[in-house]
Design a protein around this motif. Structure first.
Motif, PDB file in Angstrom:
ATOM      1  N   ASN A 101       0.735  -1.177  -0.101  1.00  0.00           N
ATOM      2  CA  ASN A 101      -0.027   0.089   0.202  1.00  0.00           C
ATOM      3  C   ASN A 101       0.865   1.239   0.102  1.00  0.00           C
ATOM      4  O   ASN A 101       0.396   2.212  -0.261  1.00  0.00           O
ATOM      5  CB  ASN A 101      -1.037   0.214   1.325  1.00  0.00           C
ATOM      6  CG  ASN A 101      -1.670  -1.316   1.174  1.00  0.00           C
ATOM      7  OD1 ASN A 101      -2.787  -1.192   0.552  1.00  0.00           O
ATOM      8  ND2 ASN A 101      -1.725  -1.883   2.343  1.00  0.00           N
ATOM      9  N   LYS A 133      -6.151  -6.438  -4.860  1.00  0.00           N
ATOM     10  CA  LYS A 133      -4.672  -5.846  -4.463  1.00  0.00           C
ATOM     11  C   LYS A 133      -3.648  -6.087  -5.453  1.00  0.00           C
ATOM     12  O   LYS A 133      -2.709  -5.411  -5.675  1.00  0.00           O
ATOM     13  CB  LYS A 133      -4.272  -6.109  -3.331  1.00  0.00           C
ATOM     14  CG  LYS A 133      -5.141  -5.216  -2.151  1.00  0.00           C
ATOM     15  CD  LYS A 133      -4.592  -3.862  -1.939  1.00  0.00           C
ATOM     16  CE  LYS A 133      -5.106  -3.023  -0.740  1.00  0.00           C
ATOM     17  NZ  LYS A 133      -4.595  -1.553  -0.744  1.00  0.00           N
ATOM     18  N   GLU A 136      -1.349  -3.757  -7.868  1.00  0.00           N
ATOM     19  CA  GLU A 136      -0.570  -2.858  -7.239  1.00  0.00           C
ATOM     20  C   GLU A 136       0.955  -3.568  -7.239  1.00  0.00           C
ATOM     21  O   GLU A 136       1.885  -2.677  -6.786  1.00  0.00           O
ATOM     22  CB  GLU A 136      -1.293  -2.511  -5.954  1.00  0.00           C
ATOM     23  CG  GLU A 136      -2.585  -1.720  -5.908  1.00  0.00           C
ATOM     24  CD  GLU A 136      -2.852  -1.267  -4.563  1.00  0.00           C
ATOM     25  OE1 GLU A 136      -2.286  -1.144  -3.833  1.00  0.00           O
ATOM     26  OE2 GLU A 136      -4.043  -1.389  -4.257  1.00  0.00           O
TER      27      GLU A 136
END
Length: 445
Positions: A101, A133, A136
């Motif tokens: 993140n 996710k 990413e």
């Protein structure tokens, strides 16, 4: 003390990264048990922790490190950062953990140290908790690393894929020699905080494996090191300082103390560190009770003895006082040392070897019973309430811990003073004078 070698060479895999990215969670996940302390508080792991692990059927050495920080809030941060960087050269594979993140300034700073290790660095993007996710992960290729895997350490996602990638990057045919992982004698260093445990561990291994600081509570995990002395391979386990329960308020410290006590089971001999300035405390006595209960050897190590005033018969006075206050430790050798200066370490290790020898000692039953007959003939068993007592025979049922079984005609009311008499004779005649051992009674008509 010198480093020891082993015939079995295992690859060393080091987990690095900034605080709170999931290094210890991944370490525990690969081990399949909770070894490193995990906590949402950043900076929980301070020490270098090594454990054997099995990855896809291959045995490896897995290393967890403290979190790397650029801005140091205190001296611990700087020491931990230095430790984290110091293990890179010796690694066969570096797993650099990132939070998928966010790539922080601390991440970028650590990457600058990894540039010269690119060929053996695997970037692990953690906290990829669900499939959405995963895109990413591709953003991280701009960092310049070729090998990147996305996982969720806490949820166990993609761990199999990670393990396969790890094995593909290790050249098992060209590994560096490692310290011996099968020691002949295992030493646990226990005691109150700031008694000098980590200083002693570093002095024995000749390495700075344990972080040393005057601040109590520096060591939180069990830190293991290896060394060789007189052709014997030693493993030394430095542990967190043990405080009274009412003073253990942090969850982290609670687990540290529990883990320190568990090392008693994993040891042959315990070095119970006593601050020479403070002397033996009630808390030290409680630790010693656990050691004796497990039948382990223990040496009372009077550290910082160099700071004591040069008073005639000072050591004898301290020794006599300790024997008087804590008779449970009447068998335990008491040795003065200075861990900082290295004074008394040879005598300490010689005593540890002697204790280990006594723990392994075994007396054949015929020899034991011949001696028993002489003891009984010299000092007959007293009567208790007009009861006559007889000993049928005695045998040693185990070594390490050492236990004897005494067969008697009646167990009830058998004089405890006579059991102590036999115990003292065993100590003197068969060389069990520096270890704890038990004699159990068993009735045999």
């Amino acid at each position: 003390m010198t480093s020891s070698n082993t015939n079995k060479i295992l690859p060393k895999i080091v987990i690095v990264g900034r605080p709170n990215v999931g290094k210890s969670t991944l370490f525990n996940r690969i081990l399949k048990r909770r070894r490193a302390i995990t906590d949402p508080t950043p900076g929980v792991t301070r020490d270098i922790i090594e454990e054997k692990a099995i990855i896809a059927g291959r045995e490896v050495i897995l290393v967890d490190t403290g979190g790397y920080k650029v801005e140091h809030d205190d001296q611990f941060d700087e020491l931990v950062a230095e430790k984290s960087l110091s293990v890179l050269d010796d690694a066969d594979l570096i797993m650099f953990i990132l939070d998928v993140n966010e790539v922080s300034g601390e991440d970028e700073s650590y990457i600058s140290h990894l540039r010269s290790y690119m060929d053996k660095t695997l970037v692990v993007a953690n906290k990829v908790d669900y499939v959405e996710k995963e895109p990413e992960i591709y953003n991280l290729y701009t960092l310049g690393f070729e090998n990147i895997v996305g996982i969720s350490a806490s949820h166990g996602r993609n761990i199999k894929e990670l393990e396969e990638k790890i094995l593909s990057m290790i050249d098992f045919d060209n590994l560096k020699e490692r310290a011996d992982n099968h020691p002949d004698i295992r030493i646990a260093i226990l005691g109150k905080p700031n008694a000098g445990k980590s200083t002693l561990a570093n002095a024995l291994t000749g390495k700075e494996d344990s972080i040393v600081s005057p601040i109590a509570g520096t060591t939180r995990d069990v830190v293991k090191g290896h060394f060789e002395y007189k052709n014997e391979n030693f493993r030394v386990m430095d542990t967190a300082g043990i405080r009274k329960k009412k003073r253990v308020v942090e969850d982290v410290e609670y687990y540290s103390v529990n883990r320190a006590i568990k090392t008693i089971n994993q040891s042959d001999v315990v070095f119970l560190m006593i601050d020479g300035e403070e002397g033996l405390s009630e808390q030290d006595k409680k630790i010693a009770h656990q050691i004796v209960k497990k039948g382990k050897g223990v040496i009372l190590v009077l550290n910082k003895w160099d700071l004591k005033k040069d008073v005639k018969n000072e050591f004898k006075a301290v020794e006599d006082r300790m024997r008087f206050l804590f008779p449970i430790l009447d068998f335990s050798p008491i040795l003065p040392i200075s861990a900082k200066n290295g004074d008394g370490l040879k005598e300490l290790l010689d005593m540890a070897l002697l204790i280990r020898k006594q723990l392994k000692n075994r007396v054949e039953t015929p020899v034991l019973n011949n001696a028993l007959a002489e003891w009984v003939d010299f000092t007959p068993i007293p009567h208790v309430k007009s009861k006559t007592f007889k000993i049928r025979f005695i045998t040693q049922v185990s070594s390490d811990p050492v236990e004897f079984l005494l067969f008697v005609n009646r167990e009830k009311l058998f004089p405890s003073s006579y059991v102590r008499y036999i115990k003292n004779q065993i100590k003197k005649e068969f060389g069990f004078n520096k270890i704890p051992f038990t004699i159990e009674l068993k009735e045999k008509k």
